[in-house]
Motif scaffolding. Sequence first.
Motif, short mmCIF file in Angstrom:
data_model
loop_
_atom_site.label_atom_id
_atom_site.label_comp_id
_atom_site.label_asym_id
_atom_site.label_seq_id
_atom_site.Cartn_x
_atom_site.Cartn_y
_atom_site.Cartn_z
N PRO A 112 1.00 -1.27 0.02
CA PRO A 112 -0.18 0.00 0.27
C PRO A 112 0.42 0.66 0.22
N ALA A 113 1.91 1.23 1.22
CA ALA A 113 3.12 2.37 0.47
C ALA A 113 3.12 2.81 -0.55
N TRP A 114 3.84 1.75 -1.19
CA TRP A 114 4.60 1.93 -2.59
C TRP A 114 3.15 2.14 -3.67
N LEU A 115 2.65 2.18 -3.58
CA LEU A 115 1.30 2.25 -4.68
C LEU A 115 0.49 3.57 -4.19
N GLN A 116 1.13 3.75 -3.38
CA GLN A 116 0.77 5.81 -2.71
C GLN A 116 1.88 6.16 -3.70
N ARG A 117 2.94 5.59 -3.07
CA ARG A 117 3.81 6.54 -4.00
C ARG A 117 3.96 6.56 -6.03
N THR A 119 1.56 7.68 -6.54
CA THR A 119 -0.37 8.71 -7.29
C THR A 119 0.17 9.93 -6.71
N ALA A 120 1.29 10.33 -6.80
CA ALA A 120 1.86 11.72 -6.13
C ALA A 120 1.93 12.72 -7.04
N LYS A 142 -3.22 13.82 -6.01
CA LYS A 142 -2.74 12.64 -6.74
C LYS A 142 -4.01 12.91 -7.74
N GLU A 144 -4.10 8.94 -9.87
CA GLU A 144 -4.48 7.23 -10.10
C GLU A 144 -3.34 6.75 -11.60
#
Length: 212
Positions: A112-117, A119-120, A142, A144
Motif C-alpha cells: 500500500p505504501a508503494w502504491l501510494q507513492r 499517485t503522488a 494525486k 491514479e
Amino acid sequence: MFDRLFGRKRSLEGSALPIVRNVTLGRSIVLDPLAWRRFGDALRFPFDRDTLQIVAQGQVTLNDGGFVHRFYTDDDVMFQAVSNDAAGQDVTDVTLFAPWDSQYPTMPFDRPAWLQRLTARTFTAEGLPEYRRFWFGDEAVKQEPVTFWEDLHDDRDGIVDRRIFQTSMLFARDLDGDGRELLLAIDQENEAGEVSFEIMLGVALELGEFRA
C-alpha cells in the motif's frame, strides 16, 4: 525482473509476434548512443552500450485503444514502442529504459505504501533527484496510476509464456537544453501472486536513433 511461470497460454490472435520498425524477438537493435551521452553526467540513466540483443517480447493493449510493444534483453533493459495499431506499424513514441532498482515487499504495509507513492505529484528514491509526474501532468495532488496486463513471449510462436499485471506511473525531470530523463515506477504481480516494486530510468528516442 520477470520471473518465468510454468505453463503456456494460447495467443489471443495470430501465430507470430509483431515486427515493429524491424524490431522483434531474436534480433539486435543498434542504438545511437548520442541520444543519451550528449547529456553527460546530468543523466542518471544507467546505460553504457549501443547494441541490444532481444530475448523476450511483451505486448500490452491499452484501454484507450493504443498498443505498447516491449522488447527485453537478458538483463531487463527495455526498448518500448507505442503504436496506434496491434501490428506496430503506426509508431508514435519510442523509449529506452534500464533497471535502476527492484524490491520485494516483506511487510503487509509495504505494498500500500508503494502504491501510494505512484499517485503522488513527485517521486524520489535513494540516489536519485526528484522527478515530477509526466503522465496526466502534475497539477493534481494525486493521480491514479495506469494498470494493464502485459503478455510476454520467449519465442516467436505467438504463445504467451507469462502474464504480468502492472500498476505504473511515469515521472520525468528536465535536463539542460531540450533533454528529459524518465522514471517509470511499477508495481508488478505475476500469475503466481509474486509482487515486486520496480524503478526504471529511461530516455525518449527519435525514429532515426535506432535500427534493427
